[in-house]
Design an enzyme around this catalytic site. Sequence first.
Site, PDB file in Angstrom:
ATOM      1  N   HIS A 158      35.263 -31.542 -19.700  1.00  0.00           N
ATOM      2  CA  HIS A 158      34.115 -30.665 -20.023  1.00  0.00           C
ATOM      3  C   HIS A 158      32.901 -30.922 -19.127  1.00  0.00           C
ATOM      4  O   HIS A 158      31.899 -30.214 -19.244  1.00  0.00           O
ATOM      5  CB  HIS A 158      33.679 -30.849 -21.477  1.00  0.00           C
ATOM      6  N   ASP A 194      44.869 -30.464 -23.100  1.00  0.00           N
ATOM      7  CA  ASP A 194      43.980 -30.798 -24.212  1.00  0.00           C
ATOM      8  C   ASP A 194      43.807 -29.525 -25.059  1.00  0.00           C
ATOM      9  O   ASP A 194      43.942 -28.414 -24.555  1.00  0.00           O
ATOM     10  CB  ASP A 194      42.629 -31.269 -23.647  1.00  0.00           C
ATOM     11  N   HIS A 196      41.213 -28.255 -26.150  1.00  0.00           N
ATOM     12  CA  HIS A 196      39.995 -27.517 -25.798  1.00  0.00           C
ATOM     13  C   HIS A 196      40.060 -27.060 -24.348  1.00  0.00           C
ATOM     14  O   HIS A 196      40.645 -27.750 -23.511  1.00  0.00           O
ATOM     15  CB  HIS A 196      38.765 -28.416 -25.991  1.00  0.00           C
ATOM     16  N   ASP A 284      44.700 -33.908 -28.875  1.00  0.00           N
ATOM     17  CA  ASP A 284      44.054 -33.296 -30.041  1.00  0.00           C
ATOM     18  C   ASP A 284      44.760 -32.001 -30.447  1.00  0.00           C
ATOM     19  O   ASP A 284      44.283 -31.276 -31.315  1.00  0.00           O
ATOM     20  CB  ASP A 284      42.550 -33.077 -29.800  1.00  0.00           C
TER      21      ASP A 284
HETATM   22  C1  OKP Z   1      36.301 -32.885 -26.310  1.00  0.00           C
HETATM   23  B1  OKP Z   1      37.707 -32.870 -25.703  1.00  0.00           B
HETATM   24  C2  OKP Z   1      33.959 -28.492 -33.622  1.00  0.00           C
HETATM   25  C3  OKP Z   1      32.826 -29.197 -32.914  1.00  0.00           C
HETATM   26  C4  OKP Z   1      33.197 -29.456 -31.481  1.00  0.00           C
HETATM   27  C5  OKP Z   1      33.122 -31.105 -29.685  1.00  0.00           C
HETATM   28  C6  OKP Z   1      34.547 -31.153 -29.226  1.00  0.00           C
HETATM   29  C7  OKP Z   1      34.690 -31.802 -27.887  1.00  0.00           C
HETATM   30  C8  OKP Z   1      36.127 -31.987 -27.490  1.00  0.00           C
HETATM   31  N1  OKP Z   1      33.739 -28.262 -34.997  1.00  0.00           N
HETATM   32  N2  OKP Z   1      32.961 -30.796 -31.084  1.00  0.00           N
HETATM   33  O1  OKP Z   1      38.739 -33.433 -26.511  1.00  0.00           O
HETATM   34  O2  OKP Z   1      38.152 -31.660 -25.155  1.00  0.00           O
HETATM   35 ZN    ZN Z   2      39.837 -31.721 -26.677  1.00  0.00          ZN
END
Ligand code: OKP
Ligand code: ZN
Length: 347
Positions: A158, A194, A196, A284
């Site tokens: 990110h 990942d 995300h 995740d």
């Molecule tokens: C980092 B990586 C969701 C809140 C989001 C941030 C997530 C960051 C993920 N309710 N919080 O694992 O890609």
């Molecule tokens: Zn993630």
Amino acid sequence: MKEGEIKALYSTETLTYSPQKEIHLGQTMPNHDSVARAHSIMSALGQAGFVDIHISSVAGMPWIEQVHSADYLRFLRSTSNMSPGQEILPSFFPWTPDYIATIGEDEPGYYAYDTYTPVSRDTYRSSVASANCAVAGAQLLLEGEKSAYVLTRPPGHHALKDKMGGYCYFNNTAIAAQYLFDHGMRRVAILDIDAHHGNGTQQWAWDRPNVIFASIHGNPDANIYPYASGRADELGADPQNRNIYNFPLQPGVGERQYHNKVVRAIEAIKQFHPEVLLVSAGFDTHRDDPFKIFDLCTPYYQILGMKISKLGIPTLHIQEGGYNTETLGENVVAYLKGVTAKSGAEI
Ligand code: OKP
Ligand code: ZN
């Protein structure tokens, strides 16, 4: 390296780096990037006899400097002067020209785009150590390893050129790619598994025709972080010569639907004919992850690892997310078992 074995690299910094807080919709809560994540992975790797674990020792600064702006580096370096125990999350984001002209770029919020990514006196040192691991892993590929794993923490996908976000400060994957280009590689593929979207890596890859970025992640239109990117119609700077492949999936999907996208992402990578592959490996996507995005089970990671290794391209697996500290280590190990499997059923 014997067949069925894999080299893994980590930094001891990752065993002490311990961000405390994050703020989600006004609520302060424990930071998800807990030091327990590193311990979960380390102890599982230690128990899995086929993983050969080393401390990384390489100086990656020249490649960090190519990926991130001088201002941003200066800001992160300055956080090393914070008092012990102090941790801050920005509450003001002076991004507009008028604000910058008035108050300058010293406000941490200028270098941040969310309230999940705190800074403390450990941030810079740990982020450099993490990026160094990625560079050291890339070096292993140049030395002839077919694959390697790096326990990068903090994670990286990110991190933007000049902004931190999503627990990430330096984009470890982009930094490893930059190192590989500087050492003669001409085509680099990145697969981001990942849960995300890797918005930082996508930003870096966007106008680089010698990079392909393929990502499978929770659909940003379903209110999944980072919300504003990761749609299937993001094709890269030259849509005639597409180099970005986003595969957003509805939250809740299981292995069947997930694997369909894996097959398509791998097909795109194959057609690109890369010399080397970097995997942003987040776990995740597991069903018991606190972010509850997908419904994958531990044994699936072995299939996934096997599928990726069947590409037959030298591959560096770079740790990203995965927040259930009960299952994270075993998921990494299942994945690496697939990566190192001598042969397996075609899936
Ligand atoms: C980092 B990586 C969701 C809140 C989001 C941030 C997530 C960051 C993920 N309710 N919080 O694992 O890609
Ligand atoms: Zn993630």
